[in-house]
Design a protein around this motif. Sequence first.
Motif, PDB file in Angstrom:
ATOM      1  N   ASP B 278     -28.415 -35.015 -13.876  1.00  0.00           N
ATOM      2  CA  ASP B 278     -29.649 -34.894 -13.007  1.00  0.00           C
ATOM      3  C   ASP B 278     -29.759 -33.528 -12.622  1.00  0.00           C
ATOM      4  O   ASP B 278     -30.903 -33.045 -12.064  1.00  0.00           O
ATOM      5  N   LEU B 279     -28.505 -32.801 -12.491  1.00  0.00           N
ATOM      6  CA  LEU B 279     -28.389 -31.369 -12.241  1.00  0.00           C
ATOM      7  C   LEU B 279     -28.482 -30.492 -13.125  1.00  0.00           C
ATOM      8  O   LEU B 279     -28.259 -29.179 -12.721  1.00  0.00           O
ATOM      9  N   LEU B 280     -28.702 -30.958 -14.076  1.00  0.00           N
ATOM     10  CA  LEU B 280     -28.955 -29.908 -15.299  1.00  0.00           C
ATOM     11  C   LEU B 280     -30.132 -29.195 -15.304  1.00  0.00           C
ATOM     12  O   LEU B 280     -31.198 -29.605 -14.838  1.00  0.00           O
ATOM     13  N   LEU B 281     -30.329 -28.098 -16.088  1.00  0.00           N
ATOM     14  CA  LEU B 281     -31.241 -27.385 -16.081  1.00  0.00           C
ATOM     15  C   LEU B 281     -32.525 -27.881 -16.815  1.00  0.00           C
ATOM     16  O   LEU B 281     -33.757 -27.863 -16.426  1.00  0.00           O
ATOM     17  N   TYR B 282     -32.200 -28.726 -17.661  1.00  0.00           N
ATOM     18  CA  TYR B 282     -33.174 -29.709 -18.383  1.00  0.00           C
ATOM     19  C   TYR B 282     -32.735 -31.107 -18.219  1.00  0.00           C
ATOM     20  O   TYR B 282     -31.662 -31.360 -18.414  1.00  0.00           O
ATOM     21  N   PRO B 283     -33.819 -32.088 -18.463  1.00  0.00           N
ATOM     22  CA  PRO B 283     -33.555 -33.452 -18.333  1.00  0.00           C
ATOM     23  C   PRO B 283     -32.874 -33.867 -19.677  1.00  0.00           C
ATOM     24  O   PRO B 283     -33.620 -33.203 -20.859  1.00  0.00           O
ATOM     25  N   VAL B 284     -31.904 -34.369 -19.756  1.00  0.00           N
ATOM     26  CA  VAL B 284     -31.228 -34.816 -21.166  1.00  0.00           C
ATOM     27  C   VAL B 284     -31.024 -36.500 -21.005  1.00  0.00           C
ATOM     28  O   VAL B 284     -30.136 -36.756 -20.409  1.00  0.00           O
ATOM     29  N   HIS B 315     -12.555 -54.303 -37.434  1.00  0.00           N
ATOM     30  CA  HIS B 315     -13.485 -53.060 -36.769  1.00  0.00           C
ATOM     31  C   HIS B 315     -14.394 -53.830 -35.629  1.00  0.00           C
ATOM     32  O   HIS B 315     -15.112 -54.545 -35.799  1.00  0.00           O
ATOM     33  N   VAL B 316     -14.252 -53.300 -34.289  1.00  0.00           N
ATOM     34  CA  VAL B 316     -14.911 -54.016 -33.142  1.00  0.00           C
ATOM     35  C   VAL B 316     -15.823 -52.739 -32.838  1.00  0.00           C
ATOM     36  O   VAL B 316     -15.440 -51.544 -32.664  1.00  0.00           O
ATOM     37  N   LEU B 317     -17.163 -53.205 -32.768  1.00  0.00           N
ATOM     38  CA  LEU B 317     -18.237 -52.293 -32.666  1.00  0.00           C
ATOM     39  C   LEU B 317     -18.864 -52.459 -31.132  1.00  0.00           C
ATOM     40  O   LEU B 317     -19.434 -53.904 -31.141  1.00  0.00           O
ATOM     41  N   LEU B 318     -18.673 -51.640 -30.418  1.00  0.00           N
ATOM     42  CA  LEU B 318     -19.375 -51.914 -28.999  1.00  0.00           C
ATOM     43  C   LEU B 318     -20.842 -51.325 -29.005  1.00  0.00           C
ATOM     44  O   LEU B 318     -20.863 -50.233 -29.562  1.00  0.00           O
ATOM     45  N   PRO B 319     -21.709 -51.961 -28.463  1.00  0.00           N
ATOM     46  CA  PRO B 319     -22.951 -51.389 -28.321  1.00  0.00           C
ATOM     47  C   PRO B 319     -23.261 -50.178 -27.382  1.00  0.00           C
ATOM     48  O   PRO B 319     -22.721 -50.226 -26.278  1.00  0.00           O
ATOM     49  N   PRO B 320     -23.866 -49.282 -27.836  1.00  0.00           N
ATOM     50  CA  PRO B 320     -24.198 -48.182 -26.722  1.00  0.00           C
ATOM     51  C   PRO B 320     -25.586 -48.387 -25.870  1.00  0.00           C
ATOM     52  O   PRO B 320     -26.150 -49.540 -26.243  1.00  0.00           O
ATOM     53  N   ARG B 321     -25.816 -47.590 -25.038  1.00  0.00           N
ATOM     54  CA  ARG B 321     -26.643 -47.846 -24.281  1.00  0.00           C
ATOM     55  C   ARG B 321     -27.406 -46.549 -23.844  1.00  0.00           C
ATOM     56  O   ARG B 321     -26.756 -45.444 -23.651  1.00  0.00           O
ATOM     57  N   LEU B 322     -28.680 -46.555 -23.786  1.00  0.00           N
ATOM     58  CA  LEU B 322     -29.609 -45.468 -23.691  1.00  0.00           C
ATOM     59  C   LEU B 322     -29.807 -45.201 -22.080  1.00  0.00           C
ATOM     60  O   LEU B 322     -30.061 -46.132 -21.409  1.00  0.00           O
ATOM     61  N   ILE B 323     -29.494 -43.833 -21.569  1.00  0.00           N
ATOM     62  CA  ILE B 323     -29.788 -43.464 -20.368  1.00  0.00           C
ATOM     63  C   ILE B 323     -31.149 -42.514 -20.163  1.00  0.00           C
ATOM     64  O   ILE B 323     -30.724 -41.242 -20.654  1.00  0.00           O
ATOM     65  N   PRO B 324     -32.254 -43.046 -20.240  1.00  0.00           N
ATOM     66  CA  PRO B 324     -33.446 -42.112 -20.431  1.00  0.00           C
ATOM     67  C   PRO B 324     -33.401 -41.169 -19.096  1.00  0.00           C
ATOM     68  O   PRO B 324     -33.259 -41.630 -18.146  1.00  0.00           O
ATOM     69  N   ARG B 325     -34.004 -39.903 -19.420  1.00  0.00           N
ATOM     70  CA  ARG B 325     -34.180 -38.940 -18.198  1.00  0.00           C
ATOM     71  C   ARG B 325     -35.305 -38.102 -18.203  1.00  0.00           C
ATOM     72  O   ARG B 325     -35.642 -37.782 -19.312  1.00  0.00           O
TER      73      ARG B 325
END
Lengths: 325, 325
Positions: B278-284, B315-325
């Motif tokens: 949140d403190l970055l120059l740009y939202p990522v 092979h164990v695949l774990l789901p990723p999660r989107l963090i919108p900003r």
Amino acid sequence: MKDIAEHLGLSQTTVSHVLTGKHRKFRISPATVERVWRLAEKLGYRANVMARAFRERRSYAVCLAVEDLQNPFWAGIAIGAEREAEEHGYALVVTDLGGSAERLRRALQLVRDQRVDGLIVSPVRGSDAELAAAHRHGLPLVQVDRAVARLPVACVRTDHEAGSVLAVRHLLTRGRRDVVYVGGPLDIPNYRQRLAGFRKELRRHRLQPAAELILDDPSPAEAERAVARVLRDVQRPLALFAANYALTVGTLRAIRAASRAVPDDVELVGFDDIQMADLLLYPVTTVDQDVSSIGREAVRLLLDAIRTGRRSAQHVLLPPRLIPR
Amino acid sequence: MKDIAEHLGLSQTTVSHVLTGKHRKFRISPATVERVWRLAEKLGYRANVMARAFRERRSYAVCLAVEDLQNPFWAGIAIGAEREAEEHGYALVVTDLGGSAERLRRALQLVRDQRVDGLIVSPVRGSDAELAAAHRHGLPLVQVDRAVARLPVACVRTDHEAGSVLAVRHLLTRGRRDVVYVGGPLDIPNYRQRLAGFRKELRRHRLQPAAELILDDPSPAEAERAVARVLRDVQRPLALFAANYALTVGTLRAIRAASRAVPDDVELVGFDDIQMADLLLYPVTTVDQDVSSIGREAVRLLLDAIRTGRRSAQHVLLPPRLIPR
DNA sequence: ATGAAAGCGCTAACAA
DNA sequence: TTGTTAGCGCTTTCAT
């Protein structure tokens, strides 16, 4: 060892003497020493670490218990410590305390179970008594970053006071005169020392602090609230000095919320370096600690204590470094 | 054990049977079991871990060899792994590889020296042969994040492809149509999978990538150079997808250097979460991985392999999660 | 300058 | 249901 002894018509004892480097002490003939070495090499002999550990009652491992491994500060210490330990043939067991005294207790259990020969620890709140007791029981111990008050145990850390001096001097050089300190509770020596350096350098310039925010809970959220209040009350240009990483984060958030201009209106220096600082919303000058050296030096002191049996209470202070931005 | 046996007029064997929980198997009488337990408790008996390790030829420790402990991704995995190991009575020896195959060799030495019973590793470049050899020798092994191609060894990682799909879908939802991929070399499966997900989701929407930057050296500097070129050549609004943390950093720097407006002109999604985003120059916007679970699951699989002797290649695949900003 | 012997604390094969 | 015995690989004390 048995194999080598048989092949060479020697006793296992002699082989042991040679292979453990004690041949001087036992006056083994150079010829024998040489023969044993050769054959060991040829056979690819490797000492059975477990057998030796069992017999000698030492595990040749040490434990590093850090506050929060996700913090680059602690991760850096872990890396330095691991390198140094490895170079001495020691394994490093890493434990993440997450600030919990309960988890420290488990780490101490490791020692009691002889799984590790010593402990490097950053004392968390409420662990003083336990650490003191462990020390009394003769456990080789080295503290990092923080030290329990009045406990005669070695500690490796940055010279916090010097770091604060660097920070303040930097702000003054930039022409600032109204400087705010943002720090944690004074029952933690760390914060006492950082505050002391702050005051000392200001006094040297015959200046009064614009404010001193002493937070009970040194979290980003608390810092944000406290700094927000100051920014609301004080409209003239300010310089801020945040005494660690978490406080720097909170301070930055407060600055953003107040929409103050950096660095023209307010300026910030924070203890602990920040990764990707150049990509931050605002430039932040940091007081960087030599984390890797802290780790290495702590291991060195610990192994020394283990080997000599001496319990040094030496405090090693490493100089911080200013990274202006 | 001897003490307890003498006090109770039993044999040390019986005491051992009870204290190691094998009394069912040996049909020790409940009364005896109870007596042993009581006295052990009273005497504060603690098994000598070293003796047991020596005798059983197991150290009850495992090693986690990570690429770079300073990276919060790996630090998070280490924390998860340590917690899980501890819960099973295992110690975790952490090693920082720093991308060096030489240091991996040292980690493998730990196993050969029986200091640890198994290894969790993220294969670094040039270590494939060594890992394959270790596996052939029967070393309990689990890979994390990356897997050596055609090596039948278990691996725990995020579903990279799914992560890319999330990223692209997010960009498309925001109305983007020109999407650039920034990734590493395709001999690394990770990057192949992330690219595959990227292409798949674009294709599903009948879109062509605006560009695909496949970097030999996935460093911030390389990413910055490559992205800078694209930003210079393409003046229309763009969406960028950076396939990991380092590449995200480089991409951000390029965006800043080009003075493009975020998110109006260009928009960015990066794999791996960023602290203080949140403190970055740009939202990522970021694709966050469940690092702690990766660590835990890896330990679970490894201990399973150690205990059962089975060598699963799951092979164990774990789901990723989107963090919108 | 080298060797014999004991033993660290525990597990396990086997006996009873 | 319990006990006897051997031995894991090494270090160390004490002889020689």
